[in-house]
Design an enzyme around this catalytic site. Structure first.
Site, PDB file in Angstrom:
ATOM      1  N   ASP A  12       5.536   7.540  19.753  1.00 57.54           N
ATOM      2  CA  ASP A  12       4.598   6.771  20.570  1.00 57.54           C
ATOM      3  C   ASP A  12       5.109   6.781  22.001  1.00 57.54           C
ATOM      4  O   ASP A  12       6.249   6.379  22.262  1.00 57.54           O
ATOM      5  CB  ASP A  12       4.504   5.322  20.081  1.00 57.54           C
ATOM      6  CG  ASP A  12       3.749   5.213  18.764  1.00 57.54           C
ATOM      7  OD1 ASP A  12       3.026   6.174  18.424  1.00 57.54           O
ATOM      8  OD2 ASP A  12       3.878   4.189  18.085  1.00 57.54           O
ATOM      9  N   ASP A 131      -7.670   5.007  11.179  1.00 59.14           N
ATOM     10  CA  ASP A 131      -6.884   3.805  10.879  1.00 59.14           C
ATOM     11  C   ASP A 131      -7.707   2.954   9.927  1.00 59.14           C
ATOM     12  O   ASP A 131      -8.813   2.535  10.272  1.00 59.14           O
ATOM     13  CB  ASP A 131      -6.597   3.008  12.157  1.00 59.14           C
ATOM     14  CG  ASP A 131      -5.727   3.778  13.139  1.00 59.14           C
ATOM     15  OD1 ASP A 131      -4.963   4.658  12.686  1.00 59.14           O
ATOM     16  OD2 ASP A 131      -5.805   3.512  14.346  1.00 59.14           O
TER      17      ASP A 131
END
Length: 252
Positions: A12, A131
């Site tokens: 990330d 997600d």
């Protein structure tokens, strides 16, 4: 046995730095994406995924610069996602050295983006990230980092994305993400069995057995993890050796 199963560390990135507790002891700079990417390449990672979690659009050029640097030094496939809103964003990332581009929220706001990007650059470089959270008997798709419900069924959405040209599904369980309790195997299996394109399992890895479970029980084609590798608990090589010992074909 089919294709070798892939292990994909996930980084990330925000403001040009890798976040989420990267604690490589021997790194001079624990947040430098290029150094971390090189480390994973040395460990035998099959691919790397970079997710640009920077909210503001003024930092877009920073991720392009990082990808150029990484691609010049690391020769495994790179998938880059975060903030991809139009075909031009896909083009810029591919030109910078990304091998694949991951589309998440924008695929829901504008499904045609997936079709347009796949039509122009080929399905092999278009990943749709989903997600999902458990909802009743099934799973619901969420956007905006798992904060916003869409009302979409995750399995149906994965099938639709495949039909529009997605070449791969990056499937994250929001229920498991960060828990270290293992993948949501029922979700992973349901989506993997419903589509013909590869599914990458994500969210919840806490040990090496979880990676095995994702493939054997979840039917995933690849497993993605962050903290188990970032914290230095396991190397990618250890993960591959463990999977190989459990009868899973990996590239050693």
């Amino acid at each position: 046995m089919g294709l070798a199963k892939r292990i994909i560390p996930c980084l990330d990135v925000t403001n040009g730095r890798v976040v989420k507790g990267v604690k490589f002891v021997s790194l001079r700079d624990a947040g430098d994406p290029i150094e971390i990417a090189r480390r994973y390449d040395d460990q035998g990672a099959d691919e790397l995924t970079f997710l640009d979690i920077t909210a503001s659009s003024d930092d877009r050029d920073l991720i392009l610069h990082i990808i150029e640097e990484v691609a010049a030094q690391v020769f495994i496939p790179l998938t880059v996602g975060g903030g991809v809103r139009k075909v031009e964003d896909v083009r810029r990332l591919l030109n910078a050295g990304a091998d694949k581009v991951s589309i998440n929220t924008s695929a829901i706001q504008n499904p045609q983006l997936v079709a347009d990007a796949a039509g122009r650059y080929g399905s092999q470089c278009i990943v749709v990230a989903i997600d999902a959270k458990r909802a009743g008997q099934g799973w619901e798709v969420f956007t905006h980092g798992g904060r916003k419900p869409t009302g979409l069924d995750a399995i149906e959405w994965a099938k639709k994305m495949q039909s529009l040209g997605a070449g791969e599904i990056l499937l994250t369980s929001m229920d498991r993400d960060g828990t270290r309790d293992g993948f949501d195997l029922a979700l992973t299996r349901a989506v993997s069995d419903a589509v013909d394109v590869p599914v990458i399992a994500s969210g919840g890895v806490g040990n090496l057995q979880h990676l095995v479970d994702g493939v054997v029980e979840g039917h995933a084609d690849a497993v993605l993890a962050a903290s188990v590798f970032h914290y230095g608990e396991y190397t990618v090589r250890q993960a591959k050796e463990y999977m190989s010992q459990h009868g899973i074909e990996v590239r050693l």
